[in-house]
Design an enzyme around this catalytic site. Structure first.
Site, mmCIF file in Angstrom:
data_model
loop_
_atom_site.group_PDB
_atom_site.id
_atom_site.type_symbol
_atom_site.label_atom_id
_atom_site.label_comp_id
_atom_site.label_asym_id
_atom_site.label_seq_id
_atom_site.Cartn_x
_atom_site.Cartn_y
_atom_site.Cartn_z
ATOM 1 C CG ASP A 83 -1.891 1.272 0.836
ATOM 2 O OD1 ASP A 83 -1.677 1.442 0.524
ATOM 3 O OD2 ASP A 83 -2.947 1.140 1.462
HETATM 4 C C1 NOJ Z 1 -3.686 4.316 -0.103
HETATM 5 C C2 NOJ Z 1 -5.232 3.175 -0.034
HETATM 6 O O1 NOJ Z 1 -5.109 2.067 1.152
HETATM 7 C C3 NOJ Z 1 -5.387 1.805 -1.298
HETATM 8 O O2 NOJ Z 1 -6.305 1.655 -1.404
HETATM 9 C C4 NOJ Z 1 -5.042 2.593 -2.328
HETATM 10 O O3 NOJ Z 1 -5.217 1.689 -3.375
HETATM 11 C C5 NOJ Z 1 -4.012 3.761 -2.477
HETATM 12 N N1 NOJ Z 1 -3.761 4.373 -1.219
HETATM 13 C C6 NOJ Z 1 -3.412 4.171 -3.811
HETATM 14 O O4 NOJ Z 1 -4.127 4.662 -3.959
#
Ligand code: NOJ
Length: 754
Positions: free
Chosen positions: A288
């Protein structure tokens, strides 16, 4: 060098046309050959993902940070980018990767296409309330079609995190609290995005996230620590992830939280042992955003180098925005801290997915301007959004048959700050939706010309323009419009009040401890109800709210979530009865926030409570244990009765089946749909078992007076769970089976597995 890759490819394709060959072998051969040509730095580069950092169709990047990234891109040290939007931008970056890097390996472009791209669908929690798997697949397909028409080939969806905590803002992004339904929804959405063939021009790679346990963040506080045991992990959290793998999902994203006190990004057991080994997942795992770097503040990694090492060892294949793989991996391999084979494995996974997308054949295949001009937000796509919005609405309460509204004659006051809000209904992950582009309730209702409607907002919910990055500024003081709203209520027959959360009040980083109607809305509602209590309350929210006062005092309540582009039309059609509501909750609504986490598949405890008066039992002194509105709850304008519930045998063998059936009858005056739900309770287990578990459902449509016998088959596979033996298996013994219209159903039949 680049040429040689394409020559090899062409050769492979020629060969594959001439005789029957094993395409998988060709793929693996191609990838291995490519890996054999890659330097260590290029391997680390494939594992590196950057957020779009400059306007690629404009002037050269300025500033050290941008220049550094630009040079890395040209040197083959970037394998993927996210949040680069539009065909021209994507083409320009792809051109650099293909034409300027040594090996010309194309980039894969990811973005959060969560509930639509330009055509916005209901937030996933809402859409799951339709229980309509075909619909969820279809909306994901439309989203994939639009995203791929605009240059993208990878979405960070579906989020399949099970959550029981309405304080957690990200519940809007999942399918609720149940692992069985969550698994089916995961499968439908993965198939919707990926289709049957990733090489097709209108399919994109899906990503099951967040692996794992993110939905169990303590106290509903986003990014927080989790604490659950291995049975919860396997029986509740993992099933939708496993279902996604079985449906062929090609990527996973790990999560920000710790589990077993270890950050998920550095968790070898779940990534390498469970996902890659036990489930044979051969796609790749992306971290993430910054989660590799964040292992430092977690207190798990000493520094960036250590974090990169731990993440690779644990099986995180791609680094989203930590910049640590690109800066550390070469050194880590050279110093012997990491075996090069681990990099090869990660790169192989990434190249495999690029290959399956067809990017080596044509890196620009998604960059077709004509497609992007014609396929985004088409009328056809909008009609799917309208269908999805109607089916996602849940009728929570309808005393005195206040709904549906009469189409002629009545004077209706539409009150509330969200009634003419064209932005909130777009929800939190609205991608490329145009600001203020949803239809509002006021607009939707005005289409029914027979009625006289007046609109008064009554109060502002928030100040200014809201967005993804900032907190919504809630109005706590200004009541100056209360008076006008009261007058409108006093001079109308019916009041439709549209209240709830602004679209950016739920979603990532939007945890709340008070989950009632925010700002001054409840106060306004109370004032209006004293003047005219013929109120239909329409609640827009991205999570279950605490609606206890509302439930006690307001005759009709409609849960309308954030329904996307066609929100207002859908709500109006439901209010006027052109669509008979059929949604059922997939997440329990608490009586108050103190009950959270509250969920239908709880354990009995040793001292189950049956009344609030009991002292030494597992209950509260102030509210009942049950939620206000339970999982599976949702009313219709018609009534359904269940009778003749029977089971054809009370003995089930491991190789046999039994049949349970019930007669469902529409005893009301409208045609309507019912979600008939099958629940099973395993009375005694090697670990304590839930009071009920959803094990099947059917959506049945009946005309007034019509009835149908509904059958469900039960075999032992339906009774399997992760037992004390650390295995998925069914245990012999006694079971109760229930069929009903929500999880509160009490009548059961008994059977034995032997
Ligand atoms: C953080 C989020 O937790 C995740 O779900 C997302 O896909 C990413 N950022 C990218 O934007």
């Amino acid at each position: 060098m680049k040429k040689s890759i394409y020559t090899l490819l062409v050769l492979l394709f020629v060969v594959s046309c001439q005789k029957t060959v094993d395409l998988d072998n060709d793929k693996e051969e191609f990838i291995n050959d490519l890996i054999s040509k890659m330097t260590l730095a290029e391997k680390a580069g494939q594992m590196n993902q950057y957020n779009g950092f400059w306007d690629a169709t404009g002037p050269m990047p300025e500033g050290d940070y941008q220049k550094k990234r630009y040079n890395e891109l040209k040197n083959g040290q970037v394998g993927s980018m996210l949040n680069v939007i539009g065909v021209d931008e994507i083409r320009a970056l792809q051109k650099i990767a293909v034409e300027e890097t040594r090996l010309g390996i194309p980039l894969i472009f990811g973005h959060d296409v969560i509930h639509g791209y330009k055509t916005i669908f209901p937030i996933p929690l809402a859409e799951s309330s339709s229980w309509d798997l075909d619909l969820m697949e279809k909306s994901a397909r439309v989203a994939a079609t639009e995203a791929s028409a605009d240059g993208l080939n990878w979405t960070f969806a579906p989020m399949v995190d099970i959550s029981r905590d309405a304080r957690w803002g990200r519940v809007m992004e999942g399918a609720g609290e149940d692992p069985y339904l969550g698994s089916l929804v995961a499968k439908a959405r993965v198939h919707g995005f990926q289709g049957d063939n990733l090489n097709d021009i209108n399919t994109i790679v899906a990503c099951a996230k967040h692996f794992a346990g993110y939905g169990f963040s303590e106290a509903g506080r986003d990014y927080n620590t989790t604490d659950f045991n291995q049975y919860t992990l396997h029986n509740t959290i993992m099933p939708p992830f496993k279902a996604a793998v079985d449906a062929g999902v090609r990527t996973f994203m790990n999560s920000f939280n710790t589990l077993d006190e270890i950050p998920a990004t550095g968790h070898k057991h779940i990534q390498r042992d469970i996902l890659k080994r036990d489930w044979s997942f051969d796609g790749f795992i992306v971290s993430d955003w910054g989660s590799i770097d964040q292992m430092i503040p977690h207190g798990f990694a000493r520094d960036g180098k250590h974090a990169a090492e731990l993440a690779v060892l644990a099986g995180s294949d791609m680094d989203m925005e930590s910049s640590l793989y690109v800066s550390q991996l070469v050194g880590l391999v050279e110093s012997g801290n990491i075996a090069e084979e681990l990099l090869n494995d990660a790169v192989r996974r990434i190249l495999r997915v690029k290959y399956e997308l067809g990017l080596f054949e044509d890196p620009y295949k998604y960059c077709n301007k004509e497609r992007s001009d014609s396929e985004l937000a088409s009328e056809e796509n909008m009609s799917v959004a309208l269908d999805a919005a109607k089916k996602s609405i849940v009728l929570l309460k309808n005393n005195n048959q206040l709904l549906p509204l009469q189409k002629e004659g009545e004077k209706i006051a539409i009150i509330g700050p969200l009634a003419n809000d064209k932005n909130s209904p777009l929800g939190n992950w609205r991608s490329q939706a145009v600001y203020n582009s949803a239809s509002s309730v006021v607009e939707g209702m005005k289409k029914y010309k027979g009625n006289r409607t007046v609109f008064e907002k009554g109060v502002d919910l928030y100040y200014g323009k809201t967005n993804f990055h900032n907190r919504v500024k809630i109005n706590y003081d200004d009541k100056s419009d209360f008076g006008k709203a009261k007058f409108a209520a006093a001079t109308s027959d019916i009041v439709v009040m549209v209240l709830g959360e602004e679209g950016n009040q739920s979603g990532e980083g939007r945890s709340r401890t008070n989950i009632g109607l925010p700002g001054l809305q409840l106060e306004l509602l109370k004032e209006i109800s004293k003047i005219n209590n013929n109120i239909v309350l329409v609640v827009m929210s991205g999570r279950p709210l605490d609606l206890s006062w509302e439930d006690e005092n307001i005759p009709a309540i409609v849960q309308a979530w954030h329904l996307g582009s066609k929100s207002g039309d859908a709500i109006a059609q439901v209010l006027y009865g052109d669509y008979n509501p059929s949604g059922k909750l997939t997440m329990s609504f608490p009586r108050n926030v103190g009950q959270v986490p509250v969920y239908y598949n709880f354990k009995n405890t040793g001292r189950p409570s049956t009344s609030i008066e009991q002292v030494t039992n597992s209950g509260y002194a102030d509210v009942e244990n049950s939620p206000l509105y339970s999982f599976g709850h949702g009313l219709s304008y018609t009534n359904f009765s269940y009778s003749n519930f029977s089971v054809d045998s009370d003995k089930l063998g491991f190789d046999s089946k039994i049949n349970v059936s019930v007669k469902l009858e529409n005893t009301g005056f409208y045609k309507g749909k019912e979600v008939v739900q099958l629940y099973i309770r395993d009375i005694v287990g090697s670990i304590a078992r839930p009071m009920k578990e959803l094990k099947g459902f059917k959506i049945v449509e009946l005309a007034p007076g019509e009835s149908e016998i509904i059958n469900f088959e039960i075999d032992s596979s339906l009774l399997e769970f992760y037992t004390y033996n650390n295995k998925w298996e069914a245990e012999v013994g006694k079971f109760h089976v229930f069929i009903g219209g929500d999880s509160n159903v009490t009548e059961f039949k008994e059977f034995y597995l032997d």
